[in-house]
Design a protein around this motif. Structure first.
Motif, mmCIF file in Angstrom:
data_model
loop_
_atom_site.group_PDB
_atom_site.id
_atom_site.type_symbol
_atom_site.label_atom_id
_atom_site.label_comp_id
_atom_site.label_asym_id
_atom_site.label_seq_id
_atom_site.Cartn_x
_atom_site.Cartn_y
_atom_site.Cartn_z
ATOM 1 N N UNK A 13 0.829 -1.211 0.000
ATOM 2 C CA UNK A 13 0.000 0.000 0.000
ATOM 3 C C UNK A 13 0.860 1.255 0.000
ATOM 4 N N UNK A 14 1.918 1.249 0.793
ATOM 5 C CA UNK A 14 2.784 2.414 0.869
ATOM 6 C C UNK A 14 3.467 2.690 -0.466
ATOM 7 N N UNK A 15 3.839 1.618 -1.161
ATOM 8 C CA UNK A 15 4.486 1.763 -2.474
ATOM 9 C C UNK A 15 3.543 2.418 -3.476
ATOM 10 N N UNK A 73 2.355 8.789 3.400
ATOM 11 C CA UNK A 73 1.454 9.738 4.047
ATOM 12 C C UNK A 73 -0.003 9.354 3.835
ATOM 13 N N UNK A 74 -0.386 9.059 2.586
ATOM 14 C CA UNK A 74 -1.779 8.707 2.322
ATOM 15 C C UNK A 74 -2.137 7.362 2.954
ATOM 16 N N UNK A 109 -2.786 8.023 6.547
ATOM 17 C CA UNK A 109 -4.053 8.740 6.680
ATOM 18 C C UNK A 109 -5.236 7.790 6.544
ATOM 19 N N UNK A 110 -5.226 6.959 5.502
ATOM 20 C CA UNK A 110 -6.334 6.040 5.265
ATOM 21 C C UNK A 110 -6.504 5.054 6.416
ATOM 22 N N UNK A 111 -5.396 4.500 6.888
ATOM 23 C CA UNK A 111 -5.481 3.472 7.911
ATOM 24 C C UNK A 111 -5.786 4.041 9.289
ATOM 25 N N UNK A 112 -5.149 5.162 9.637
ATOM 26 C CA UNK A 112 -5.351 5.709 10.977
ATOM 27 C C UNK A 112 -6.725 6.345 11.138
ATOM 28 N N UNK A 113 -7.206 7.015 10.102
ATOM 29 C CA UNK A 113 -8.539 7.636 10.195
ATOM 30 C C UNK A 113 -9.652 6.662 9.843
ATOM 31 N N UNK A 158 -13.276 7.346 -5.628
ATOM 32 C CA UNK A 158 -12.681 7.073 -6.939
ATOM 33 C C UNK A 158 -11.884 8.263 -7.461
ATOM 34 N N UNK A 159 -12.400 9.471 -7.275
ATOM 35 C CA UNK A 159 -11.710 10.656 -7.781
ATOM 36 C C UNK A 159 -10.322 10.799 -7.168
ATOM 37 N N UNK A 160 -10.228 10.581 -5.875
ATOM 38 C CA UNK A 160 -8.924 10.655 -5.214
ATOM 39 C C UNK A 160 -8.013 9.525 -5.678
ATOM 40 N N UNK A 161 -8.591 8.340 -5.879
ATOM 41 C CA UNK A 161 -7.803 7.179 -6.298
ATOM 42 C C UNK A 161 -7.137 7.408 -7.648
#
Length: 254
Positions: free
Chosen positions: A149-151, A156-157, A160-164, A170-173
Protein backbone atom coordinates in the motif's frame (compact mmCIF):
# COMPACT_ATOMS: atom_id res chain seq x y z
CA UNK A 1 -13.74 -24.06 -7.94
CA UNK A 2 -16.74 -22.90 -5.90
CA UNK A 3 -19.97 -21.10 -6.81
CA UNK A 4 -18.61 -18.21 -4.76
CA UNK A 5 -15.67 -17.87 -7.17
CA UNK A 6 -16.34 -18.07 -10.90
CA UNK A 7 -13.47 -18.68 -13.32
CA UNK A 8 -14.17 -18.25 -17.01
CA UNK A 9 -11.86 -18.26 -20.02
CA UNK A 10 -12.80 -16.36 -23.14
CA UNK A 11 -10.10 -16.56 -25.75
CA UNK A 12 -6.88 -15.25 -24.24
CA UNK A 13 -8.58 -13.75 -21.17
CA UNK A 14 -9.13 -15.58 -17.89
CA UNK A 15 -11.68 -13.82 -15.67
CA UNK A 16 -12.05 -14.49 -11.95
CA UNK A 17 -15.33 -13.19 -10.51
CA UNK A 18 -15.82 -12.94 -6.75
CA UNK A 19 -19.42 -14.09 -6.52
CA UNK A 20 -21.00 -13.35 -3.13
CA UNK A 21 -22.83 -10.09 -3.95
CA UNK A 22 -25.14 -10.31 -0.91
CA UNK A 23 -22.02 -10.34 1.30
CA UNK A 24 -20.28 -7.69 -0.82
CA UNK A 25 -18.10 -10.52 -2.17
CA UNK A 26 -16.35 -11.04 1.17
CA UNK A 27 -13.74 -13.75 0.79
CA UNK A 28 -13.98 -17.25 2.27
CA UNK A 29 -11.03 -19.61 2.65
CA UNK A 30 -12.31 -21.61 -0.35
CA UNK A 31 -12.41 -18.45 -2.46
CA UNK A 32 -8.81 -17.64 -1.57
CA UNK A 33 -7.83 -21.19 -2.50
CA UNK A 34 -9.71 -20.91 -5.78
CA UNK A 35 -7.92 -17.67 -6.58
CA UNK A 36 -4.57 -19.33 -6.06
CA UNK A 37 -5.63 -22.16 -8.37
CA UNK A 38 -6.65 -19.60 -10.99
CA UNK A 39 -3.18 -18.06 -10.76
CA UNK A 40 -1.65 -21.48 -11.39
CA UNK A 41 -3.95 -21.98 -14.38
CA UNK A 42 -3.03 -18.57 -15.81
CA UNK A 43 0.67 -19.38 -15.67
CA UNK A 44 0.30 -22.94 -16.96
CA UNK A 45 -1.71 -22.16 -20.11
CA UNK A 46 0.28 -20.23 -22.72
CA UNK A 47 -2.95 -19.33 -24.52
CA UNK A 48 -3.98 -17.13 -21.58
CA UNK A 49 -2.54 -13.61 -21.92
CA UNK A 50 -4.50 -11.59 -19.33
CA UNK A 51 -6.02 -12.33 -15.91
CA UNK A 52 -9.01 -10.16 -14.92
CA UNK A 53 -10.37 -9.79 -11.39
CA UNK A 54 -13.83 -8.40 -10.67
CA UNK A 55 -16.72 -8.61 -8.24
CA UNK A 56 -20.28 -9.72 -8.95
CA UNK A 57 -23.30 -7.51 -8.43
CA UNK A 58 -21.81 -4.10 -9.21
CA UNK A 59 -21.77 -2.91 -5.58
CA UNK A 60 -18.44 -4.33 -4.44
CA UNK A 61 -15.16 -5.68 -5.75
CA UNK A 62 -14.29 -7.44 -2.47
CA UNK A 63 -15.21 -6.16 0.98
CA UNK A 64 -12.46 -8.03 2.82
CA UNK A 65 -12.41 -11.47 4.39
CA UNK A 66 -15.69 -12.88 5.70
CA UNK A 67 -15.81 -11.78 9.34
CA UNK A 68 -17.58 -14.95 10.44
CA UNK A 69 -14.29 -16.80 9.93
CA UNK A 70 -12.58 -14.79 12.68
CA UNK A 71 -14.68 -15.91 15.67
CA UNK A 72 -12.16 -18.46 17.01
CA UNK A 73 -9.02 -16.43 16.36
CA UNK A 74 -6.22 -15.82 18.83
CA UNK A 75 -2.71 -14.40 18.45
CA UNK A 76 -1.06 -17.43 16.79
CA UNK A 77 -4.04 -17.92 14.45
CA UNK A 78 -3.79 -14.25 13.52
CA UNK A 79 -0.14 -14.73 12.60
CA UNK A 80 -1.07 -17.77 10.51
CA UNK A 81 -3.84 -15.81 8.79
CA UNK A 82 -1.60 -12.88 7.89
CA UNK A 83 0.96 -15.34 6.52
CA UNK A 84 -1.82 -16.90 4.42
CA UNK A 85 -2.86 -13.51 3.06
CA UNK A 86 0.75 -12.58 2.29
CA UNK A 87 1.18 -15.87 0.43
CA UNK A 88 -1.98 -15.29 -1.62
CA UNK A 89 -1.05 -11.70 -2.46
CA UNK A 90 2.46 -12.82 -3.32
CA UNK A 91 1.15 -15.52 -5.65
CA UNK A 92 -1.17 -13.07 -7.41
CA UNK A 93 1.65 -10.55 -7.76
CA UNK A 94 3.88 -13.28 -9.24
CA UNK A 95 1.49 -14.21 -12.07
CA UNK A 96 3.54 -13.97 -15.26
CA UNK A 97 0.84 -12.26 -17.34
CA UNK A 98 -0.81 -8.87 -16.77
CA UNK A 99 -3.46 -8.80 -14.04
CA UNK A 100 -6.27 -6.24 -14.33
CA UNK A 101 -8.59 -5.39 -11.43
CA UNK A 102 -11.97 -3.94 -12.48
CA UNK A 103 -13.40 -2.33 -9.35
CA UNK A 104 -17.05 -1.42 -8.92
CA UNK A 105 -18.17 -0.18 -5.51
CA UNK A 106 -16.42 -1.20 -2.29
CA UNK A 107 -12.81 -2.35 -2.42
CA UNK A 108 -12.03 -2.82 1.24
CA UNK A 109 -9.61 -4.70 3.49
CA UNK A 110 -8.47 -7.85 1.74
CA UNK A 111 -10.10 -6.52 -1.41
CA UNK A 112 -7.76 -3.55 -1.39
CA UNK A 113 -4.85 -5.96 -1.03
CA UNK A 114 -6.00 -8.01 -4.03
CA UNK A 115 -6.52 -4.93 -6.19
CA UNK A 116 -3.18 -3.49 -5.10
CA UNK A 117 -1.12 -6.42 -6.39
CA UNK A 118 -2.84 -6.25 -9.78
CA UNK A 119 -0.86 -4.50 -12.51
CA UNK A 120 -3.66 -2.24 -13.72
CA UNK A 121 -6.69 -0.96 -11.83
CA UNK A 122 -9.79 0.67 -13.27
CA UNK A 123 -12.96 1.59 -11.41
CA UNK A 124 -16.40 3.13 -11.66
CA UNK A 125 -17.34 6.46 -9.99
CA UNK A 126 -18.93 4.72 -6.99
CA UNK A 127 -15.73 2.86 -6.09
CA UNK A 128 -14.33 3.35 -2.59
CA UNK A 129 -11.00 2.08 -1.33
CA UNK A 130 -9.71 1.55 2.18
CA UNK A 131 -8.99 -0.62 5.20
CA UNK A 132 -11.26 0.73 7.97
CA UNK A 133 -10.19 -1.83 10.57
CA UNK A 134 -9.34 0.86 13.12
CA UNK A 135 -13.09 1.46 13.54
CA UNK A 136 -14.47 -1.99 12.72
CA UNK A 137 -12.44 -5.04 13.82
CA UNK A 138 -9.39 -3.66 15.56
CA UNK A 139 -7.04 -6.09 13.81
CA UNK A 140 -3.95 -5.16 11.79
CA UNK A 141 -2.13 -5.60 8.49
CA UNK A 142 1.14 -7.40 7.98
CA UNK A 143 4.19 -5.36 7.13
CA UNK A 144 4.17 -6.98 3.70
CA UNK A 145 0.70 -5.62 2.97
CA UNK A 146 1.62 -2.23 4.42
CA UNK A 147 4.62 -2.18 2.09
CA UNK A 148 2.41 -2.80 -0.96
CA UNK A 149 0.00 0.00 0.00
CA UNK A 150 2.78 2.41 0.87
CA UNK A 151 4.49 1.76 -2.47
CA UNK A 152 1.30 2.56 -4.41
CA UNK A 153 -0.29 5.27 -2.29
CA UNK A 154 2.69 6.83 -0.57
CA UNK A 155 3.42 6.61 3.13
CA UNK A 156 1.45 9.74 4.05
CA UNK A 157 -1.78 8.71 2.32
CA UNK A 158 -1.43 5.13 3.59
CA UNK A 159 -1.10 6.41 7.16
CA UNK A 160 -4.05 8.74 6.68
CA UNK A 161 -6.33 6.04 5.26
CA UNK A 162 -5.48 3.47 7.91
CA UNK A 163 -5.35 5.71 10.98
CA UNK A 164 -8.54 7.64 10.20
CA UNK A 165 -10.25 4.49 8.83
CA UNK A 166 -11.73 6.55 6.01
CA UNK A 167 -12.53 5.33 2.52
CA UNK A 168 -10.82 6.88 -0.50
CA UNK A 169 -13.28 7.86 -3.28
CA UNK A 170 -12.68 7.07 -6.94
CA UNK A 171 -11.71 10.66 -7.78
CA UNK A 172 -8.92 10.66 -5.21
CA UNK A 173 -7.80 7.18 -6.30
CA UNK A 174 -7.22 8.32 -9.87
CA UNK A 175 -5.64 11.60 -8.81
CA UNK A 176 -3.01 9.82 -6.75
CA UNK A 177 -2.39 7.27 -9.49
CA UNK A 178 -3.80 4.25 -7.69
CA UNK A 179 -6.27 3.62 -10.54
CA UNK A 180 -5.65 4.48 -14.17
CA UNK A 181 -9.23 5.20 -15.21
CA UNK A 182 -12.57 6.06 -13.63
CA UNK A 183 -15.46 5.27 -15.97
CA UNK A 184 -19.18 4.54 -16.00
CA UNK A 185 -18.49 1.95 -18.70
CA UNK A 186 -16.26 -0.53 -16.87
CA UNK A 187 -16.97 -3.32 -19.35
CA UNK A 188 -16.06 -1.13 -22.31
CA UNK A 189 -12.84 0.14 -20.71
CA UNK A 190 -11.92 -3.39 -19.67
CA UNK A 191 -12.38 -4.59 -23.24
CA UNK A 192 -10.07 -1.82 -24.52
CA UNK A 193 -7.34 -2.60 -22.00
CA UNK A 194 -7.45 -6.36 -22.41
CA UNK A 195 -7.51 -5.91 -26.18
CA UNK A 196 -4.24 -3.98 -26.02
CA UNK A 197 -2.65 -6.44 -23.62
CA UNK A 198 -3.54 -9.55 -25.61
CA UNK A 199 -1.83 -8.04 -28.66
CA UNK A 200 1.40 -7.14 -26.86
CA UNK A 201 4.60 -9.23 -26.73
CA UNK A 202 4.24 -11.73 -23.85
CA UNK A 203 7.94 -11.80 -22.97
CA UNK A 204 8.18 -8.01 -22.94
CA UNK A 205 5.24 -7.79 -20.54
CA UNK A 206 6.72 -10.55 -18.38
CA UNK A 207 10.07 -8.74 -18.28
CA UNK A 208 8.37 -5.51 -17.20
CA UNK A 209 6.49 -7.30 -14.42
CA UNK A 210 9.53 -9.25 -13.25
CA UNK A 211 11.74 -6.17 -13.32
CA UNK A 212 9.27 -4.18 -11.24
CA UNK A 213 8.95 -7.04 -8.76
CA UNK A 214 12.71 -7.11 -8.26
CA UNK A 215 12.93 -3.33 -8.11
CA UNK A 216 10.25 -3.16 -5.43
CA UNK A 217 11.55 -6.13 -3.47
CA UNK A 218 12.44 -5.34 0.12
CA UNK A 219 14.16 -7.20 2.91
CA UNK A 220 11.72 -9.17 5.03
CA UNK A 221 10.79 -7.62 8.34
CA UNK A 222 9.67 -9.74 11.30
CA UNK A 223 6.26 -8.51 12.46
CA UNK A 224 5.03 -11.66 14.20
CA UNK A 225 5.00 -10.01 17.64
CA UNK A 226 2.82 -7.15 16.33
CA UNK A 227 0.29 -9.42 14.64
CA UNK A 228 0.13 -11.83 17.60
CA UNK A 229 -0.53 -8.97 20.03
CA UNK A 230 -3.38 -7.50 17.99
CA UNK A 231 -5.16 -10.71 16.97
CA UNK A 232 -4.80 -12.06 20.52
CA UNK A 233 -6.35 -8.98 22.09
CA UNK A 234 -9.70 -8.62 23.85
CA UNK A 235 -10.44 -5.72 21.51
CA UNK A 236 -10.25 -7.87 18.39
CA UNK A 237 -12.29 -10.72 19.85
CA UNK A 238 -14.97 -8.36 21.13
CA UNK A 239 -15.07 -6.39 17.87
CA UNK A 240 -15.59 -9.50 15.74
CA UNK A 241 -18.65 -10.45 17.81
CA UNK A 242 -19.88 -6.86 17.80
CA UNK A 243 -19.61 -6.74 14.01
CA UNK A 244 -21.51 -10.00 13.57
CA UNK A 245 -24.22 -8.77 15.97
CA UNK A 246 -24.38 -5.34 14.29
CA UNK A 247 -23.14 -3.49 17.37
CA UNK A 248 -20.53 -0.76 17.60
CA UNK A 249 -17.28 -2.06 19.14
CA UNK A 250 -15.95 -0.68 22.42
CA UNK A 251 -12.18 -0.32 22.59
CA UNK A 252 -10.25 -1.10 25.78
CA UNK A 253 -6.73 -1.05 24.36
CA UNK A 254 -5.93 -4.60 25.47
Amino acid sequence: MTEDLLVDQSGAILTVTFNRPKQRNAMTWDMYQGLQEACERADADEQIRVLVLRGAGGEAFVAGTDIGQFTEFDGPRGVEYEHQISTILGRLAAVNIPVVAAVEGFCIGGGLGLASVADIRICNPSAQFGVPIARTLGNCLSIGTLSVLSELLGRSRTSDLLLTARLMPAEEAVQCGYVTTVTDDVDGELAKITGRLTNNAPLTMWAIKEGLRRLNGANEVDDEDIVKTVYGSEDFSNAVHAFLNKRKPQWAGR
